[in-house]
Design a protein around this motif. Structure first.
Motif, PDB file in Angstrom:
ATOM      1  N   GLU A   3      22.236  17.580  15.353  1.00 57.19           N
ATOM      2  CA  GLU A   3      21.759  18.695  14.636  1.00 57.19           C
ATOM      3  C   GLU A   3      20.435  18.492  14.587  1.00 57.19           C
ATOM      4  O   GLU A   3      19.898  17.316  14.316  1.00 57.19           O
ATOM      5  N   GLY A   4      19.615  19.464  14.071  1.00 55.02           N
ATOM      6  CA  GLY A   4      18.280  19.260  13.792  1.00 55.02           C
ATOM      7  C   GLY A   4      17.408  20.039  14.666  1.00 55.02           C
ATOM      8  O   GLY A   4      17.718  21.149  15.312  1.00 55.02           O
ATOM      9  N   PRO A   5      15.974  19.829  14.670  1.00 62.29           N
ATOM     10  CA  PRO A   5      15.054  20.605  15.445  1.00 62.29           C
ATOM     11  C   PRO A   5      15.244  20.372  16.940  1.00 62.29           C
ATOM     12  O   PRO A   5      15.883  19.351  17.462  1.00 62.29           O
ATOM     13  N   ALA A   6      15.068  21.597  17.883  1.00 60.16           N
ATOM     14  CA  ALA A   6      15.718  21.632  19.010  1.00 60.16           C
ATOM     15  C   ALA A   6      15.137  20.534  19.940  1.00 60.16           C
ATOM     16  O   ALA A   6      15.832  19.818  20.523  1.00 60.16           O
ATOM     17  N   PRO A   7      13.730  20.192  19.859  1.00 60.37           N
ATOM     18  CA  PRO A   7      13.162  19.146  20.785  1.00 60.37           C
ATOM     19  C   PRO A   7      13.992  17.629  20.562  1.00 60.37           C
ATOM     20  O   PRO A   7      14.382  17.069  21.305  1.00 60.37           O
ATOM     21  N   SER A   8      14.348  17.503  19.111  1.00 62.38           N
ATOM     22  CA  SER A   8      14.911  16.268  18.795  1.00 62.38           C
ATOM     23  C   SER A   8      16.643  16.380  19.172  1.00 62.38           C
ATOM     24  O   SER A   8      17.105  15.134  19.897  1.00 62.38           O
ATOM     25  N   VAL A   9      17.163  17.385  19.139  1.00 63.51           N
ATOM     26  CA  VAL A   9      18.559  17.429  19.610  1.00 63.51           C
ATOM     27  C   VAL A   9      18.611  17.387  21.147  1.00 63.51           C
ATOM     28  O   VAL A   9      19.526  16.634  21.647  1.00 63.51           O
ATOM     29  N   GLU A  10      17.667  17.955  21.768  1.00 63.10           N
ATOM     30  CA  GLU A  10      17.771  17.848  23.267  1.00 63.10           C
ATOM     31  C   GLU A  10      17.626  16.419  23.650  1.00 63.10           C
ATOM     32  O   GLU A  10      17.917  15.826  24.673  1.00 63.10           O
ATOM     33  N   PHE A  11      16.323  15.765  23.071  1.00 65.51           N
ATOM     34  CA  PHE A  11      16.350  14.129  23.281  1.00 65.51           C
ATOM     35  C   PHE A  11      17.342  13.378  23.029  1.00 65.51           C
ATOM     36  O   PHE A  11      17.734  12.584  23.895  1.00 65.51           O
ATOM     37  N   ARG A  12      18.029  13.714  21.880  1.00 65.53           N
ATOM     38  CA  ARG A  12      19.218  12.772  21.836  1.00 65.53           C
ATOM     39  C   ARG A  12      20.344  13.134  22.426  1.00 65.53           C
ATOM     40  O   ARG A  12      21.067  12.119  22.887  1.00 65.53           O
ATOM     41  N   CYS A  13      20.780  14.096  23.050  1.00 68.72           N
ATOM     42  CA  CYS A  13      21.627  14.652  24.057  1.00 68.72           C
ATOM     43  C   CYS A  13      21.509  13.784  25.109  1.00 68.72           C
ATOM     44  O   CYS A  13      22.333  13.193  25.902  1.00 68.72           O
ATOM     45  N   ASP A  14      19.991  14.065  25.733  1.00 66.96           N
ATOM     46  CA  ASP A  14      20.020  13.384  26.963  1.00 66.96           C
ATOM     47  C   ASP A  14      19.902  11.741  26.889  1.00 66.96           C
ATOM     48  O   ASP A  14      20.546  11.129  27.730  1.00 66.96           O
ATOM     49  N   SER A  15      19.672  11.284  25.588  1.00 69.10           N
ATOM     50  CA  SER A  15      19.821   9.557  25.683  1.00 69.10           C
ATOM     51  C   SER A  15      21.275   9.292  25.608  1.00 69.10           C
ATOM     52  O   SER A  15      21.548   8.316  26.203  1.00 69.10           O
ATOM     53  N   LEU A  16      21.949   9.863  24.766  1.00 66.72           N
ATOM     54  CA  LEU A  16      23.501   9.575  24.846  1.00 66.72           C
ATOM     55  C   LEU A  16      24.231   9.906  26.108  1.00 66.72           C
ATOM     56  O   LEU A  16      25.012   9.152  26.700  1.00 66.72           O
ATOM     57  N   THR A  17      23.572  11.033  26.981  1.00 68.47           N
ATOM     58  CA  THR A  17      24.407  11.031  28.188  1.00 68.47           C
ATOM     59  C   THR A  17      23.873  10.069  29.089  1.00 68.47           C
ATOM     60  O   THR A  17      24.884   9.340  29.929  1.00 68.47           O
ATOM     61  N   ARG A  18      22.626   9.431  28.976  1.00 69.21           N
ATOM     62  CA  ARG A  18      22.310   8.331  29.973  1.00 69.21           C
ATOM     63  C   ARG A  18      22.778   7.182  29.445  1.00 69.21           C
ATOM     64  O   ARG A  18      23.462   6.268  30.396  1.00 69.21           O
ATOM     65  N   GLU A  19      23.148   6.870  28.159  1.00 61.20           N
ATOM     66  CA  GLU A  19      23.786   5.536  27.754  1.00 61.20           C
ATOM     67  C   GLU A  19      25.133   5.541  27.853  1.00 61.20           C
ATOM     68  O   GLU A  19      25.772   4.409  28.326  1.00 61.20           O
ATOM     69  N   HIS A  20      25.723   6.761  28.218  1.00 61.50           N
ATOM     70  CA  HIS A  20      27.245   6.657  28.254  1.00 61.50           C
ATOM     71  C   HIS A  20      27.858   7.665  29.462  1.00 61.50           C
ATOM     72  O   HIS A  20      28.844   8.155  29.440  1.00 61.50           O
ATOM     73  N   GLY A  21      26.798   7.874  30.612  1.00 59.64           N
ATOM     74  CA  GLY A  21      27.228   8.469  31.455  1.00 59.64           C
ATOM     75  C   GLY A  21      28.461   7.999  32.243  1.00 59.64           C
ATOM     76  O   GLY A  21      29.146   8.731  32.978  1.00 59.64           O
ATOM     77  N   THR A  22      28.770   6.530  32.329  1.00 63.10           N
ATOM     78  CA  THR A  22      29.932   6.280  32.744  1.00 63.10           C
ATOM     79  C   THR A  22      31.240   6.382  32.218  1.00 63.10           C
ATOM     80  O   THR A  22      32.359   6.078  32.793  1.00 63.10           O
ATOM     81  N   SER A  23      31.046   6.999  30.872  1.00 61.73           N
ATOM     82  CA  SER A  23      32.376   7.188  30.143  1.00 61.73           C
ATOM     83  C   SER A  23      33.000   8.210  30.582  1.00 61.73           C
ATOM     84  O   SER A  23      34.145   8.489  30.456  1.00 61.73           O
ATOM     85  N   GLY A  24      32.690   9.360  31.188  1.00 60.79           N
ATOM     86  CA  GLY A  24      32.972  10.463  31.420  1.00 60.79           C
ATOM     87  C   GLY A  24      32.067  11.443  31.878  1.00 60.79           C
ATOM     88  O   GLY A  24      30.918  11.586  31.594  1.00 60.79           O
ATOM     89  N   ALA A  25      32.446  12.624  32.493  1.00 59.31           N
ATOM     90  CA  ALA A  25      31.690  13.703  32.876  1.00 59.31           C
ATOM     91  C   ALA A  25      31.189  14.447  31.413  1.00 59.31           C
ATOM     92  O   ALA A  25      31.881  14.745  30.369  1.00 59.31           O
ATOM     93  N   ALA A  26      29.645  14.723  31.529  1.00 56.76           N
ATOM     94  CA  ALA A  26      29.025  15.211  30.304  1.00 56.76           C
ATOM     95  C   ALA A  26      28.673  16.617  30.363  1.00 56.76           C
ATOM     96  O   ALA A  26      28.122  16.973  31.268  1.00 56.76           O
ATOM     97  N   GLU A  27      29.015  17.229  29.142  1.00 54.42           N
ATOM     98  CA  GLU A  27      28.293  18.662  29.340  1.00 54.42           C
ATOM     99  C   GLU A  27      27.902  19.179  27.666  1.00 54.42           C
ATOM    100  O   GLU A  27      28.391  18.598  26.835  1.00 54.42           O
ATOM    101  N   ILE A  28      26.620  19.743  27.690  1.00 53.75           N
ATOM    102  CA  ILE A  28      26.255  20.088  26.326  1.00 53.75           C
ATOM    103  C   ILE A  28      26.719  21.624  26.152  1.00 53.75           C
ATOM    104  O   ILE A  28      26.292  22.339  27.020  1.00 53.75           O
ATOM    105  N   VAL A  29      27.022  21.940  24.800  1.00 53.45           N
ATOM    106  CA  VAL A  29      27.426  23.020  24.632  1.00 53.45           C
ATOM    107  C   VAL A  29      26.550  23.360  23.069  1.00 53.45           C
ATOM    108  O   VAL A  29      26.534  22.718  22.162  1.00 53.45           O
ATOM    109  N   THR A  30      25.917  24.371  23.191  1.00 53.35           N
ATOM    110  CA  THR A  30      25.115  25.142  22.136  1.00 53.35           C
ATOM    111  C   THR A  30      25.412  26.409  21.573  1.00 53.35           C
ATOM    112  O   THR A  30      26.313  26.989  22.035  1.00 53.35           O
ATOM    113  N   GLY A  31      24.710  26.880  20.560  1.00 56.07           N
ATOM    114  CA  GLY A  31      25.023  28.183  20.080  1.00 56.07           C
ATOM    115  C   GLY A  31      26.528  28.330  19.418  1.00 56.07           C
ATOM    116  O   GLY A  31      26.869  27.564  18.768  1.00 56.07           O
ATOM    117  N   SER A  32      26.794  29.561  19.527  1.00 60.68           N
ATOM    118  CA  SER A  32      28.147  29.703  18.612  1.00 60.68           C
ATOM    119  C   SER A  32      29.358  28.796  19.175  1.00 60.68           C
ATOM    120  O   SER A  32      30.249  28.579  18.554  1.00 60.68           O
TER     121      SER A  32
END
Length: 245
Positions: free
Chosen positions: A80-109
């Motif tokens: 949660e937070g400002p959009a640029p921060s959330v997007e950056f953190r989602c990208d970082s977590l995806t890179r760091e844990h990309g081998t754990s499983g397929a990743a998808e980002i869900v936003t909004g409702s």
């Protein structure tokens, strides 16, 4: 106060401090994960610098108001937070844990609906003839405990609080699995800790099994002394937690 179920005092006035609604809420989903691997992922994400505000795990087949991607177990991480921060953190977590499983980002409702469903235990709703247990354990044990109990009982379950909160639904039967569940919590050597609370069940079931985790004698004696100190006349929700107090 909430944990005492009104047995220690009565609230006359409550002041609630709230924070502004976050600009953006995103749910990062990692799919096709087994329970133990999911526990490691949630622990790593919550312990990172990415300010993950929620972590839950739904085993394969868990029901939600919308379809989850992938065919296996799914970990959901909330950011949660400002959009640029959330997007950056989602990208970082995806890179760091990309081998754990397929990743998808869900936003909004849909992102908000996911966490509302987790908070309301929606995956266990609508299971007629089932009792619902709320089990608190060390987060590292949540996934393994869910597997152990589901092998012993016909259970439907999922994890919240990064693995520390196990929600479980089992057919009521004789004791709704109370003995098997509490034995599993204590572990093979009887030294592990945790507690199981029956949050949904028939009146007959609630009258025949301990709704709250039975306490060892020394702790039960301490609880009685606390109750006596706060409520010497025993007029506040008598019998709500323990019969006779």
């Amino acid at each position: 106060m909430a944990g005492s179920y009104g047995t220690l005092a009565a609230l006359e006035e409550v002041t609630v401090k709230v924070l502004p609604r976050p600009e953006m809420v995103a749910t990062l989903l990692f799919t096709n994960l087994e329970p133990v691997a999911a526990g490691h992922l949630m622990g790593a994400a919550l312990g990172s610098t990415h300010e993950v505000s929620g972590a839950a795990y739904l085993p394969a087949g868990a029901a939600l108001p919308f379809a989850l991607p992938g065919g296996g177990g799914t970990v959901g991480l909330r950011l949660e937070g400002p959009a640029p921060s959330v997007e950056f953190r989602c990208d970082s977590l995806t890179r760091e844990h990309g081998t754990s499983g397929a990743a998808e980002i869900v936003t909004g409702s849909e992102a908000i609906a996911f966490w509302r469903a987790i908070g309301e235990a929606a995956p266990l709703a609508g299971l007629a003839g089932h009792a619902v247990w709320r089990i608190s354990v060390a987060p590292a044990r949540g996934g393994e405990l869910g597997q152990v109990i589901s092998r012993a009982l016909d259970a439907v379950w999922f994890l919240d609080w990064g693995g520390g909160l196990l929600w479980l639904a089992v057919p009521e039967g004789t004791d709704a699995g109370a003995e098997a569940i509490r034995t599993a919590i204590r572990g093979p050597h009887g030294r592990d800790t945790g507690h199981a609370t029956l949050v949904k069940g028939s009146l007959a079931l609630r009258g025949s099994v301990a709704v709250f985790e039975p306490q060892p004698a020394p702790l039960a004696a301490l609880s009685r002394r606390v109750k006596d100190a706060f409520d010497p006349a025993h007029i506040l929700n008598p019998g709500r937690m323990v019969e006779g107090s």
